[in-house]
Design a protein around this motif. Structure first.
Motif, PDB file in Angstrom:
ATOM      1  N   LEU A  17       0.821  -1.208   0.000  1.00  0.00           N
ATOM      2  CA  LEU A  17       0.000   0.000   0.000  1.00  0.00           C
ATOM      3  C   LEU A  17       0.859   1.262   0.000  1.00  0.00           C
ATOM      4  O   LEU A  17       0.533   2.239  -0.671  1.00  0.00           O
ATOM      5  CB  LEU A  17      -0.950  -0.014   1.193  1.00  0.00           C
ATOM      6  CG  LEU A  17      -1.992  -1.139   1.152  1.00  0.00           C
ATOM      7  CD1 LEU A  17      -2.729  -1.238   2.478  1.00  0.00           C
ATOM      8  CD2 LEU A  17      -2.959  -0.950   0.001  1.00  0.00           C
ATOM      9  N   ALA A  18       1.962   1.236   0.738  1.00  0.00           N
ATOM     10  CA  ALA A  18       2.861   2.388   0.767  1.00  0.00           C
ATOM     11  C   ALA A  18       3.538   2.594  -0.585  1.00  0.00           C
ATOM     12  O   ALA A  18       3.956   3.709  -0.908  1.00  0.00           O
ATOM     13  CB  ALA A  18       3.915   2.210   1.862  1.00  0.00           C
ATOM     14  N   GLY A  48      -2.489   3.696   2.058  1.00  0.00           N
ATOM     15  CA  GLY A  48      -1.079   3.833   1.672  1.00  0.00           C
ATOM     16  C   GLY A  48      -0.499   5.157   2.112  1.00  0.00           C
ATOM     17  O   GLY A  48       0.620   5.226   2.629  1.00  0.00           O
ATOM     18  N   ALA A  49      -1.253   6.240   1.935  1.00  0.00           N
ATOM     19  CA  ALA A  49      -0.798   7.564   2.365  1.00  0.00           C
ATOM     20  C   ALA A  49      -0.626   7.605   3.881  1.00  0.00           C
ATOM     21  O   ALA A  49       0.357   8.164   4.393  1.00  0.00           O
ATOM     22  CB  ALA A  49      -1.787   8.630   1.910  1.00  0.00           C
ATOM     23  N   ALA A  50      -1.563   7.007   4.601  1.00  0.00           N
ATOM     24  CA  ALA A  50      -1.472   6.982   6.063  1.00  0.00           C
ATOM     25  C   ALA A  50      -0.249   6.190   6.521  1.00  0.00           C
ATOM     26  O   ALA A  50       0.444   6.596   7.460  1.00  0.00           O
ATOM     27  CB  ALA A  50      -2.746   6.382   6.651  1.00  0.00           C
ATOM     28  N   ALA A  92       7.540  17.436   2.138  1.00  0.00           N
ATOM     29  CA  ALA A  92       7.888  17.194   0.737  1.00  0.00           C
ATOM     30  C   ALA A  92       6.943  16.164   0.110  1.00  0.00           C
ATOM     31  O   ALA A  92       6.485  16.337  -1.028  1.00  0.00           O
ATOM     32  CB  ALA A  92       9.338  16.728   0.621  1.00  0.00           C
ATOM     33  N   LEU A  93       6.649  15.118   0.856  1.00  0.00           N
ATOM     34  CA  LEU A  93       5.766  14.071   0.352  1.00  0.00           C
ATOM     35  C   LEU A  93       4.367  14.615   0.082  1.00  0.00           C
ATOM     36  O   LEU A  93       3.807  14.445  -1.004  1.00  0.00           O
ATOM     37  CB  LEU A  93       5.702  12.919   1.360  1.00  0.00           C
ATOM     38  CG  LEU A  93       4.848  11.717   1.007  1.00  0.00           C
ATOM     39  CD1 LEU A  93       5.375  11.030  -0.245  1.00  0.00           C
ATOM     40  CD2 LEU A  93       4.811  10.746   2.183  1.00  0.00           C
ATOM     41  N   THR A 138      -7.587  10.100   9.877  1.00  0.00           N
ATOM     42  CA  THR A 138      -8.329   9.128  10.684  1.00  0.00           C
ATOM     43  C   THR A 138      -7.625   7.777  10.689  1.00  0.00           C
ATOM     44  O   THR A 138      -7.505   7.129  11.740  1.00  0.00           O
ATOM     45  CB  THR A 138      -9.770   8.983  10.154  1.00  0.00           C
ATOM     46  OG1 THR A 138     -10.410  10.258  10.230  1.00  0.00           O
ATOM     47  CG2 THR A 138     -10.555   7.951  10.936  1.00  0.00           C
ATOM     48  N   ILE A 139      -7.127   7.360   9.551  1.00  0.00           N
ATOM     49  CA  ILE A 139      -6.430   6.068   9.460  1.00  0.00           C
ATOM     50  C   ILE A 139      -5.144   6.104  10.290  1.00  0.00           C
ATOM     51  O   ILE A 139      -4.827   5.140  10.990  1.00  0.00           O
ATOM     52  CB  ILE A 139      -6.154   5.685   7.996  1.00  0.00           C
ATOM     53  CG1 ILE A 139      -7.482   5.445   7.272  1.00  0.00           C
ATOM     54  CG2 ILE A 139      -5.253   4.459   7.899  1.00  0.00           C
ATOM     55  CD1 ILE A 139      -7.369   5.409   5.761  1.00  0.00           C
TER      56      ILE A 139
END
Length: 148
Positions: A17-18, A48-50, A92-93, A138-139
């Protein structure tokens, strides 16, 4: 009714996911009609973002605050912030994600004279981006609470 031996959805690891292309999911999922792209953005993309932000030590409240900035001022204004999140790596991300959101395809141009000044994002796209950032926050919070 019997339960299938295989889950209906394939299992993904955190690393899977990452490794998703969050920028592409944002660019095309924010303005997509309800369906697979939007589901991927708010499902696997948000997780993935979390995972990525959590690994960088980002506080969920920072992401929630950024969501409110997006809701109030728009994706473009948030992307132009010198530090959208407190830590440089996270900033940056998320700046890359905000740039992708700001470059999302827009609907047809409104009729009438062209507005003066820099182009603006569709408010619905800004709202969807803000909701996505809230989902990511939230995640992150849920991940942290389950680790305690």
């Amino acid at each position: 009714m019997e339960h299938p031996e295989q889950p209906a959805h394939p299992e993904h690891t955190e690393d899977d996911l990452a490794g998703l292309d969050i920028t592409a999911l944002l660019r095309y999922g924010l303005t997509a009609a309800p369906g697979p792209l939007r589901t991927s953005l708010f499902g696997d993309g948000a997780v993935g973002a979390a995972v990525l932000l959590d690994r960088l030590g980002t506080e969920p409240r920072s992401v929630a605050y950024l969501a409110e900035v997006v809701r109030a001022g728009g994706v473009r204004a948030a992307a132009d912030l010198p530090e959208p999140l407190p830590r440089p790596e996270a900033a940056a991300l998320v700046r890359d994600w905000l740039e992708a959101a700001a470059s999302a395809p827009q609907g047809p141009a409104p009729q009438g004279p062209a507005p003066q000044g820099p182009p603006t994002q569709d408010p619905a796209t800004d709202d969807t981006a803000a909701r996505w950032l809230h989902a990511v926050a939230t995640i992150i919070e849920v991940r942290r609470r389950t680790r305690r």
